[in-house]
Scaffold this motif. Structure first.
Motif, PDB file in Angstrom:
ATOM      1  N   VAL A   1       3.136   2.888  -7.004  1.00  0.00           N
ATOM      2  CA  VAL A   1       3.383   3.846  -5.924  1.00  0.00           C
ATOM      3  C   VAL A   1       4.373   3.255  -4.930  1.00  0.00           C
ATOM      4  CG1 VAL A   1       2.312   5.105  -4.020  1.00  0.00           C
ATOM      5  CG2 VAL A   1       1.130   4.923  -6.206  1.00  0.00           C
ATOM      6  N   ILE A   2       4.124   2.032  -4.476  1.00  0.00           N
ATOM      7  CA  ILE A   2       5.030   1.374  -3.532  1.00  0.00           C
ATOM      8  C   ILE A   2       6.354   1.052  -4.226  1.00  0.00           C
ATOM      9  CG2 ILE A   2       5.293  -0.582  -1.961  1.00  0.00           C
ATOM     10  CD1 ILE A   2       3.088   1.443  -1.198  1.00  0.00           C
ATOM     11  N   GLY A   3       6.281   0.647  -5.488  1.00  0.00           N
ATOM     12  CA  GLY A   3       7.498   0.372  -6.252  1.00  0.00           C
ATOM     13  C   GLY A   3       8.382   1.601  -6.385  1.00  0.00           C
ATOM     14  N   GLY A   4       7.779   2.765  -6.522  1.00  0.00           N
ATOM     15  CA  GLY A   4       8.542   4.007  -6.602  1.00  0.00           C
ATOM     16  C   GLY A   4       9.295   4.297  -5.311  1.00  0.00           C
ATOM     17  N   VAL A   5       8.652   4.033  -4.175  1.00  0.00           N
ATOM     18  CA  VAL A   5       9.317   4.230  -2.882  1.00  0.00           C
ATOM     19  C   VAL A   5      10.503   3.284  -2.754  1.00  0.00           C
ATOM     20  CG1 VAL A   5       9.056   4.040  -0.378  1.00  0.00           C
ATOM     21  CG2 VAL A   5       7.224   5.039  -1.739  1.00  0.00           C
ATOM     22  N   VAL A   6      10.285   2.017  -3.071  1.00  0.00           N
ATOM     23  CA  VAL A   6      11.337   1.009  -2.928  1.00  0.00           C
ATOM     24  C   VAL A   6      12.496   1.291  -3.882  1.00  0.00           C
ATOM     25  CG1 VAL A   6      11.859  -1.447  -3.225  1.00  0.00           C
ATOM     26  CG2 VAL A   6       9.759  -0.745  -2.070  1.00  0.00           C
ATOM     27  N   LEU A   7      12.181   1.594  -5.128  1.00  0.00           N
ATOM     28  CA  LEU A   7      13.236   1.847  -6.119  1.00  0.00           C
ATOM     29  C   LEU A   7      14.055   3.085  -5.781  1.00  0.00           C
ATOM     30  CD1 LEU A   7      14.524   1.021  -8.809  1.00  0.00           C
ATOM     31  CD2 LEU A   7      12.873   2.516  -9.934  1.00  0.00           C
TER      32      LEU A   7
ATOM     33  N   TYR B   1       8.155  11.961  -2.589  1.00  0.00           N
ATOM     34  CA  TYR B   1       6.920  12.092  -3.374  1.00  0.00           C
ATOM     35  C   TYR B   1       6.124  10.793  -3.372  1.00  0.00           C
ATOM     36  CZ  TYR B   1       3.892  12.548  -7.454  1.00  0.00           C
ATOM     37  OH  TYR B   1       2.816  12.553  -8.300  1.00  0.00           O
ATOM     38  N   TYR B   2       6.760   9.673  -3.665  1.00  0.00           N
ATOM     39  CA  TYR B   2       6.055   8.401  -3.696  1.00  0.00           C
ATOM     40  C   TYR B   2       5.613   7.969  -2.301  1.00  0.00           C
ATOM     41  CZ  TYR B   2       6.874   7.558  -8.637  1.00  0.00           C
ATOM     42  OH  TYR B   2       6.846   7.641 -10.002  1.00  0.00           O
ATOM     43  N   LEU B   3       6.379   8.297  -1.295  1.00  0.00           N
ATOM     44  CA  LEU B   3       5.971   7.997   0.078  1.00  0.00           C
ATOM     45  C   LEU B   3       4.729   8.807   0.454  1.00  0.00           C
ATOM     46  CD1 LEU B   3       6.857   6.271   2.457  1.00  0.00           C
ATOM     47  CD2 LEU B   3       8.204   8.197   3.268  1.00  0.00           C
ATOM     48  N   TYR B   4       4.684  10.076   0.037  1.00  0.00           N
ATOM     49  CA  TYR B   4       3.503  10.908   0.253  1.00  0.00           C
ATOM     50  C   TYR B   4       2.284  10.291  -0.434  1.00  0.00           C
ATOM     51  CZ  TYR B   4       0.219  14.714  -0.540  1.00  0.00           C
ATOM     52  OH  TYR B   4      -0.925  15.461  -0.639  1.00  0.00           O
ATOM     53  N   LEU B   5       2.457   9.855  -1.700  1.00  0.00           N
ATOM     54  CA  LEU B   5       1.350   9.237  -2.424  1.00  0.00           C
ATOM     55  C   LEU B   5       0.892   7.949  -1.752  1.00  0.00           C
ATOM     56  CD1 LEU B   5       2.354   9.714  -6.168  1.00  0.00           C
ATOM     57  CD2 LEU B   5       0.576  10.911  -4.897  1.00  0.00           C
ATOM     58  N   ALA B   6       1.835   7.155  -1.281  1.00  0.00           N
ATOM     59  CA  ALA B   6       1.485   5.895  -0.616  1.00  0.00           C
ATOM     60  C   ALA B   6       0.694   6.149   0.665  1.00  0.00           C
ATOM     61  CB  ALA B   6       2.739   5.089  -0.311  1.00  0.00           C
ATOM     62  N   CYS B   7       0.953   7.269   1.318  1.00  0.00           N
ATOM     63  CA  CYS B   7       0.246   7.588   2.560  1.00  0.00           C
ATOM     64  C   CYS B   7      -1.110   8.255   2.321  1.00  0.00           C
ATOM     65  CB  CYS B   7       1.105   8.497   3.432  1.00  0.00           C
ATOM     66  SG  CYS B   7       2.576   7.683   4.066  1.00  0.00           S
ATOM     67  N   THR B   8      -1.276   8.956   1.201  1.00  0.00           N
ATOM     68  CA  THR B   8      -2.512   9.704   0.991  1.00  0.00           C
ATOM     69  C   THR B   8      -3.507   9.023   0.050  1.00  0.00           C
ATOM     70  OG1 THR B   8      -1.495  10.998  -0.785  1.00  0.00           O
ATOM     71  CG2 THR B   8      -1.438  11.938   1.442  1.00  0.00           C
ATOM     72  N   LEU B   9      -3.031   8.207  -0.889  1.00  0.00           N
ATOM     73  CA  LEU B   9      -3.955   7.554  -1.819  1.00  0.00           C
ATOM     74  C   LEU B   9      -4.529   6.285  -1.187  1.00  0.00           C
ATOM     75  CD1 LEU B   9      -2.029   7.817  -5.215  1.00  0.00           C
ATOM     76  CD2 LEU B   9      -3.915   9.219  -4.412  1.00  0.00           C
ATOM     77  N   PRO B  10      -5.848   6.124  -1.202  1.00  0.00           N
ATOM     78  CA  PRO B  10      -6.446   4.915  -0.624  1.00  0.00           C
ATOM     79  C   PRO B  10      -6.210   3.702  -1.515  1.00  0.00           C
ATOM     80  CG  PRO B  10      -8.128   6.293  -1.597  1.00  0.00           C
ATOM     81  CD  PRO B  10      -6.849   7.053  -1.707  1.00  0.00           C
ATOM     82  N   LYS B  11      -6.240   2.523  -0.916  1.00  0.00           N
ATOM     83  CA  LYS B  11      -6.063   1.291  -1.699  1.00  0.00           C
ATOM     84  C   LYS B  11      -7.264   1.048  -2.612  1.00  0.00           C
ATOM     85  CE  LYS B  11      -3.022  -1.000   1.521  1.00  0.00           C
ATOM     86  NZ  LYS B  11      -2.813  -2.117   2.430  1.00  0.00           N
ATOM     87  N   ILE B  12      -8.455   1.293  -2.108  1.00  0.00           N
ATOM     88  CA  ILE B  12      -9.665   1.185  -2.926  1.00  0.00           C
ATOM     89  C   ILE B  12     -10.108   2.606  -3.244  1.00  0.00           C
ATOM     90  CG2 ILE B  12     -12.069   0.446  -3.003  1.00  0.00           C
ATOM     91  CD1 ILE B  12     -11.322  -1.802  -1.098  1.00  0.00           C
ATOM     92  N   MET B  13     -10.035   2.973  -4.529  1.00  0.00           N
ATOM     93  CA  MET B  13     -10.357   4.336  -4.928  1.00  0.00           C
ATOM     94  C   MET B  13     -11.821   4.512  -5.322  1.00  0.00           C
ATOM     95  SD  MET B  13      -7.036   5.289  -7.102  1.00  0.00           S
ATOM     96  CE  MET B  13      -5.619   5.978  -6.296  1.00  0.00           C
ATOM     97  N   ILE B  14     -12.382   3.523  -5.994  1.00  0.00           N
ATOM     98  CA  ILE B  14     -13.785   3.585  -6.408  1.00  0.00           C
ATOM     99  C   ILE B  14     -14.425   2.229  -6.126  1.00  0.00           C
ATOM    100  CG2 ILE B  14     -15.395   3.971  -8.314  1.00  0.00           C
ATOM    101  CD1 ILE B  14     -13.194   5.582  -9.695  1.00  0.00           C
TER     102      ILE B  14
ATOM    103  N   PHE C   1     -16.648   7.166  -4.227  1.00  0.00           N
ATOM    104  CA  PHE C   1     -15.398   7.684  -4.774  1.00  0.00           C
ATOM    105  C   PHE C   1     -14.516   8.131  -3.610  1.00  0.00           C
ATOM    106  CE2 PHE C   1     -18.548   8.502  -8.118  1.00  0.00           C
ATOM    107  CZ  PHE C   1     -17.927   7.888  -9.190  1.00  0.00           C
ATOM    108  N   HIS C   2     -13.270   7.661  -3.596  1.00  0.00           N
ATOM    109  CA  HIS C   2     -12.311   8.017  -2.544  1.00  0.00           C
ATOM    110  C   HIS C   2     -11.085   8.674  -3.192  1.00  0.00           C
ATOM    111  CE1 HIS C   2     -14.569   5.521   0.276  1.00  0.00           C
ATOM    112  NE2 HIS C   2     -14.583   4.591  -0.652  1.00  0.00           N
ATOM    113  N   PRO C   3     -11.132   9.992  -3.480  1.00  0.00           N
ATOM    114  CA  PRO C   3      -9.956  10.640  -4.069  1.00  0.00           C
ATOM    115  C   PRO C   3      -8.768  10.671  -3.102  1.00  0.00           C
ATOM    116  CG  PRO C   3     -11.866  12.110  -4.086  1.00  0.00           C
ATOM    117  CD  PRO C   3     -12.256  10.875  -3.363  1.00  0.00           C
ATOM    118  N   THR C   4      -9.032  10.813  -1.809  1.00  0.00           N
ATOM    119  CA  THR C   4      -7.996  10.722  -0.777  1.00  0.00           C
ATOM    120  C   THR C   4      -8.546   9.843   0.342  1.00  0.00           C
ATOM    121  OG1 THR C   4      -8.769  12.654   0.454  1.00  0.00           O
ATOM    122  CG2 THR C   4      -7.145  13.058  -1.285  1.00  0.00           C
ATOM    123  N   LYS C   5      -7.681   9.507   1.294  1.00  0.00           N
ATOM    124  CA  LYS C   5      -8.129   8.655   2.395  1.00  0.00           C
ATOM    125  C   LYS C   5      -9.164   9.349   3.275  1.00  0.00           C
ATOM    126  CE  LYS C   5      -4.208   5.604   2.868  1.00  0.00           C
ATOM    127  NZ  LYS C   5      -3.127   5.109   3.715  1.00  0.00           N
ATOM    128  N   LYS C   6      -9.133  10.682   3.323  1.00  0.00           N
ATOM    129  CA  LYS C   6     -10.023  11.417   4.219  1.00  0.00           C
ATOM    130  C   LYS C   6     -11.280  11.934   3.527  1.00  0.00           C
ATOM    131  CE  LYS C   6      -6.243  12.879   7.149  1.00  0.00           C
ATOM    132  NZ  LYS C   6      -5.508  13.985   7.729  1.00  0.00           N
TER     133      LYS C   6
END
Length: 170
Positions: free
Chosen positions: A17-23, A60-73, A82-87
């Motif tokens: 996800v972060i790699g997509g933003v950087v690339l 798109y990747y910036l959106y994912l980096a902001c909404t997907l939590p680092k620890i998902m399960i 279970f953390h499908p999103t940060k909220k």
């Protein structure tokens, strides 16, 4: 969710996800420079389209980096978190978790280049939980299945002990 020695992290967000933003951010200036140096109209249209595509990918990747939590399960004190999103957080005991499936991000003929990341689909009572860009799918799937199996065996042992205790009283 706070970390402690009793928390087992089952699934984390992939670094793709972060790699997509950087690339995609690194490719934007290259598209601009190429469009400036190539004076023909057809080349400018092609590089303009490439610029739009890389910009859209970056958003798109910036959106994912902001909404997907680092620890998902995570698994803590006998329950899955279970953390499908940060909220959003779904807390369930292992016996309420259904089937676990995984989909790797691969091409049909390029399976030898498959990344260990992808999509993890977990069925639970609220419907299927879809976790995109999970770092190590195989580990996450096997860990969830092992915890479920251990819990099932524990419940079966308790049931057998209760039944044998009731039979002994008669």
């Amino acid at each position: 969710m706070e970390k402690s020695e009793n928390t087992q992290v089952v699934a984390t967000r992939s670094h793709w996800v972060i790699g997509g933003v950087v690339l995609s951010a690194a490719m934007l200036p290259l598209c601009i420079v190429a469009a400036i140096f190539f004076r023909e109209a057809g080349d400018r249209i092609m590089f303009g389209a490439a610029f739009v595509l890389f910009f859209a990918a970056m958003i798109y990747y910036l959106y994912l980096a902001c909404t997907l939590p680092k620890i998902m399960i995570a698994y803590k004190k006998g329950k899955f978190y279970f953390h499908p999103t940060k909220k959003q957080t779904v807390i369930l005991p292992p016996e309420e978790v259904g089937e676990v499936r995984r989909n790797h991000h691969t091409g049909a003929d390029w399976r030898i280049y498959a990344r260990p990341s992808g999509k993890l689909i977990v069925d639970y009572k609220g419907g299927p939980g879809v976790f995109r860009f999970v770092a190590n799918l195989e580990y996450a799937e096997k860990t969830i299945e092992k915890i479920k199996r251990d819990r099932r065996e524990e419940l079966l042992r308790e049931k057998l002990l209760r039944e044998s205790g009731q039979n002994g009283e008669k």
